[in-house]
Design a protein around this motif. Structure first.
Motif, PDB file in Angstrom:
ATOM      1  N   ALA A 471       0.821  -1.213   0.000  1.00 24.28           N
ATOM      2  CA  ALA A 471       0.000   0.000   0.000  1.00 24.28           C
ATOM      3  C   ALA A 471       0.853   1.260   0.000  1.00 24.28           C
ATOM      4  O   ALA A 471       0.424   2.317  -0.502  1.00 24.28           O
ATOM      5  CB  ALA A 471      -0.939   0.001   1.209  1.00 24.28           C
ATOM      6  N   TYR A 474       1.563   3.245  -3.392  1.00 16.91           N
ATOM      7  CA  TYR A 474       0.598   4.172  -3.995  1.00 16.91           C
ATOM      8  C   TYR A 474       0.594   5.536  -3.299  1.00 16.91           C
ATOM      9  O   TYR A 474      -0.152   6.428  -3.695  1.00 16.91           O
ATOM     10  CB  TYR A 474      -0.795   3.545  -3.967  1.00 16.91           C
ATOM     11  CG  TYR A 474      -0.865   2.305  -4.827  1.00 16.91           C
ATOM     12  CD1 TYR A 474      -1.050   2.390  -6.207  1.00 16.91           C
ATOM     13  CD2 TYR A 474      -0.687   1.039  -4.270  1.00 16.91           C
ATOM     14  CE1 TYR A 474      -1.084   1.251  -7.004  1.00 16.91           C
ATOM     15  CE2 TYR A 474      -0.719  -0.111  -5.058  1.00 16.91           C
ATOM     16  CZ  TYR A 474      -0.915   0.012  -6.417  1.00 16.91           C
ATOM     17  OH  TYR A 474      -0.939  -1.117  -7.204  1.00 16.91           O
ATOM     18  N   LYS A 503      -3.877   0.025 -10.764  1.00 12.16           N
ATOM     19  CA  LYS A 503      -5.059   0.143  -9.905  1.00 12.16           C
ATOM     20  C   LYS A 503      -6.278  -0.538 -10.511  1.00 12.16           C
ATOM     21  O   LYS A 503      -7.179  -0.980  -9.794  1.00 12.16           O
ATOM     22  CB  LYS A 503      -5.361   1.620  -9.635  1.00 12.16           C
ATOM     23  CG  LYS A 503      -4.334   2.321  -8.754  1.00 12.16           C
ATOM     24  CD  LYS A 503      -4.691   3.788  -8.535  1.00 12.16           C
ATOM     25  CE  LYS A 503      -3.664   4.507  -7.670  1.00 12.16           C
ATOM     26  NZ  LYS A 503      -4.014   5.939  -7.463  1.00 12.16           N
ATOM     27  N   SER A 571      -3.661  -3.340   5.482  1.00  9.32           N
ATOM     28  CA  SER A 571      -2.997  -3.193   4.192  1.00  9.32           C
ATOM     29  C   SER A 571      -4.016  -3.160   3.057  1.00  9.32           C
ATOM     30  O   SER A 571      -3.939  -2.312   2.164  1.00  9.32           O
ATOM     31  CB  SER A 571      -2.011  -4.354   3.979  1.00  9.32           C
ATOM     32  OG  SER A 571      -1.420  -4.278   2.701  1.00  9.32           O
ATOM     33  N   LEU A 575      -4.924  -0.099   0.430  1.00 10.39           N
ATOM     34  CA  LEU A 575      -4.872  -0.280  -1.028  1.00 10.39           C
ATOM     35  C   LEU A 575      -6.161   0.203  -1.683  1.00 10.39           C
ATOM     36  O   LEU A 575      -6.144   0.897  -2.706  1.00 10.39           O
ATOM     37  CB  LEU A 575      -4.637  -1.762  -1.366  1.00 10.39           C
ATOM     38  CG  LEU A 575      -3.224  -2.295  -1.129  1.00 10.39           C
ATOM     39  CD1 LEU A 575      -3.200  -3.817  -1.186  1.00 10.39           C
ATOM     40  CD2 LEU A 575      -2.252  -1.715  -2.160  1.00 10.39           C
ATOM     41  N   VAL A 580      -7.008   1.346  -5.659  1.00  9.36           N
ATOM     42  CA  VAL A 580      -6.911   0.018  -6.272  1.00  9.36           C
ATOM     43  C   VAL A 580      -8.309  -0.589  -6.332  1.00  9.36           C
ATOM     44  O   VAL A 580      -9.024  -0.628  -5.322  1.00  9.36           O
ATOM     45  CB  VAL A 580      -5.955  -0.893  -5.466  1.00  9.36           C
ATOM     46  CG1 VAL A 580      -5.929  -2.298  -6.061  1.00  9.36           C
ATOM     47  CG2 VAL A 580      -4.548  -0.302  -5.450  1.00  9.36           C
TER      48      VAL A 580
END
Length: 672
Positions: A471, A474, A503, A571, A575, A580
């Motif tokens: 994570a 990003y 993503k 996590s 994300l 994502v």
């Protein structure tokens, strides 16, 4: 000036003729001193006139340092070869060839193929080359790459003096395929004066040809042999013998061993003969290649999605050696698993120097009687390109020092836990190899497919920007990346663009990227296809999961434990917040009571000829089938293509329905 130009052309032709005699025919027709005089005269004329012709021998030196490799798309695909490990495999290949020839002849009584005859060639162990000539001039050279796209290495290849920079054939574009090698005698001579001796001839050749400094390539005095015309604008050959003659007539160095036979029995005897003399050659070979000689037969036999049906590689059996076990080190993987790696006294096996060997786990050490083997003699085996395996002790006595199993993680010092035959480090938050491994796996091609990302990138981001979790990737900004060593504006921008692109991913790839213990690509696809929602999967119970194909109690517990872990939950949440978006590919299921595959558990094995296995699997899934990777009592149908192996045998033992006729399969799928 015109006279000087003509004189230079004549001198170049003269030098190239002598080069051909020396490097390709191995029959020098002038002394080295005489050759040097011709070369020096040409170099002097080039300095005086300021003109250097493209085919000049002086251009083989490789003075210019390159910035990188450009992609090169081959005009014709470079195919891999199916493998035969023994005479039984060879006969299976031959029977398939004979069957297809007979079928064609039965269907075409006025257009008969000849009975198959064969050619045997050496399978060189170097780096595959694909040369492109346009109007007789060498304009590109490339590595094999993935068979469709390789890396342009023209500057490196030009340093190989046995490769002609011009050929007599000047009618359009032609691609010639062969192998770049380093002769064993040349390697031995090189290492006598080398500051860093080279380990083996194969790596020496591959490393030289993929080196950005062509001067290093030139220093290794590589050689090359050629065996195939991959593409032409219209040139055709009736058989392989005719193609080999074309290569020779165009000044290519052809293997010293190319033999033709009329029967497969003769082929089998010759394979045994060459296998027994494999170490007498002045270069590495890792097998032989058997091909159908007739070109029209090759066209009729065609290709699978991976291999030509008209050729097979006869691979040498694994070779064993005896050496001394020096030490065992312990490496930490991304899941926390601790893997032992054995270091042995360096030993040469088939031209490759081996000093590290595989040991899978503590159970492997115990089973092979290696617990008290440090300092003892052991058997090791190297099979083709597989990492060498440590087989066991030479003697049964416990006559060596003890291999001590670690109690603490060799990286972070945490207490280890024994699970089955494996040791694990449970420190997922601070153990460097685990974190770097997890980030690298997350970005890999079969996972999130983040382009330009590598383990070196993961290590650099971990060390300098504090990236500890997928994570974190990003959250990186352009200003973070551009200040790193080896990161310019372009590289930073490209990596950020790759993050953004990743993503938008499918659910199966995302689940694989998470690295759920005890799951691979097949299992994560089963999960994605069944739940079609990340949230629903995260709420699944073990009782639900074990009802799915290929998921037993251990795997079900791993999945549930993973999604119940607060660290993993955090996590995943980060994300998703970063944008994502894993989505399921909702393929329409054909709800038809008459559909023979609806609700059935199906295993695909072997090679299909009318479609790829992936395409067949997707079609079957759209019809309501459950595709699984292994055969069990729960399996309803096994679809067996060419070269089906152990899965077909197990299906036969269990009495499972087998579909081994593709025409029948197409009819059942409604495709015929």
């Amino acid at each position: 000036m015109k006279d000087s130009l003509e004189a230079m052309k004549a001198l170049i032709e003269q030098i190239n003729r002598h080069n051909y005699a020396y490097y390709t025919l191995d029959k020098p027709d002038i002394s080295d001193a005489e050759w040097d005089k011709l070369y020096d005269r040409l170099a002097a004329m080039e300095r005086e006139t300021g003109i250097v012709l493209p085919n000049s021998p002086t251009q083989r030196v490789g003075d210019q340092l390159l910035k990188g490799f450009d992609e090169h798309k081959h005009r014709a695909r470079l195919w891999s070869l199916d493998k035969a490990q023994n005479h039984e495999d060879l006969m299976l290949w031959y029977n398939r060839v004979q069957k297809l020839v007979n079928e064609y002849n039965n269907q075409h009584p006025d257009d008969q193929l000849p009975q198959p005859s064969f050619v045997i060639e050496l399978k060189f162990d170097g780096l595959t080359l694909n040369l492109t000539y346009d109007q007789g001039v060498l304009v590109q050279a490339a590595t094999r790459g993935n068979g469709t796209v390789g890396e342009g290495i023209l500057a490196q290849v030009r340093t190989i003096r046995s490769i002609p920079m011009e050929i007599p054939y000047r009618e359009g574009v032609i691609e010639i395929q062969g192998e770049g090698i380093m002769n064993l005698s040349v390697l031995e001579q090189y290492n006598k004066t080398a500051a860093e001796p080279l380990k083996n001839a194969r790596n020496a050749a591959a490393g030289a040809l993929r080196n950005l400094n062509p001067k290093i390539t030139a220093s290794r005095k590589l050689n090359a042999y050629f065996y195939n015309v991959g593409y032409t604008d219209g040139l055709a050959f009736s058989d392989h013998r005719e193609m080999v003659e074309f290569l020779r007539n165009n000044r290519f160095k052809v293997s010293p061993y190319v033999h033709f036979y009329d029967s497969i029995e003769e082929v089998a005897r010759e394979l045994d003969q060459v296998t027994s003399m494999r170490h007498t050659f002045d270069f590495l070979i890792d097998g032989l290649v058997v091909k159908v000689n007739d070109m029209r037969t090759r066209e009729v036999l065609g290709y699978t999605d991976k291999f030509p049906r008209w050729a097979v590689a006869f691979k040498f059996e694994a070779e064993e050696a005896v050496t001394t076990l020096l030490s065992v080190s312990w490496e930490v993987g991304r899941t926390g698993k601790i893997t032992p790696v054995a270091k042995v006294e360096p030993v040469d096996i088939a031209g490759v120097t081996v000093q590290n060997c595989t040991l899978n786990n503590i159970g492997d050490i115990e089973r092979k009687n290696l617990k008290h083997a440090l300092g003892s003699q052991v058997y090791i085996r190297r099979s083709n390109d597989v990492i060498p395996e440590l087989l066991g002790k030479v003697t049964e006595e416990a006559d060596g020092q003890e291999i001590v199993y670690p109690e603490h993680c060799p990286s972070c010092g945490s207490q280890l836990e024994l699970k089955g035959a494996h040791l694990f480090c449970l420190n997922r938050l601070e153990c460097r190899p685990q974190l770097i491994g997890r980030i690298t796996h997350f970005a890999s091609r079969d996972a999130m497919d983040i382009e330009t990302f590598s383990i070196m990138t993961a290590e650099q981001l971990y060390q300098e920007l504090g990236v500890r979790d997928p994570a974190d990737l990003y959250q990186l900004q352009f200003d973070d990346l551009v200040k790193l060593e080896r990161f310019g504006d372009k590289k930073a921008s490209n990596l950020l663009a790759a993050f953004e692109k990743s993503k938008h991913c499918d659910l199966a790839s995302f689940l694989f990227a998470l690295g759920i213990p005890n799951t691979g690509k097949t299992t994560t696809k089963v999960l994605a296809d069944h739940y079609r929602s990340l949230q629903k999967l995260m709420e699944a119970t073990p009782e639900e999961l074990v009802t799915l194909n290929d998921i037993g109690g251990i795997v079900a517990d791993s999945i549930v434990s993973f999604f119940r872990d607060p660290v993993m939950q955090d996590s995943i949440e980060r994300l998703l917040q970063a944008g994502v978006n894993p989505v399921s590919d909702d393929a329409p299921v054909i709800m038809n009571a008459d559909n023979p595959f609806f609700g059935k558990t199906v295993v695909l094995t072997g090679t299909l000829t009318t479609m790829s296995r992936d395409d067949a699997g997707k079609k079957l899934e759209s019809m309501g089938a459950k595709i699984t990777g292994s055969v069990s009592k729960k399996t309803d149908i096994v679809i067996a293509g060419e070269s089906a192996g152990s899965k077909l045998k197990k299906a036969q033992e269990l009495g499972i329905r087998i579909i081994d006729n593709e025409q029948e399969l197409l009819q059942l799928m409604g495709e015929a």
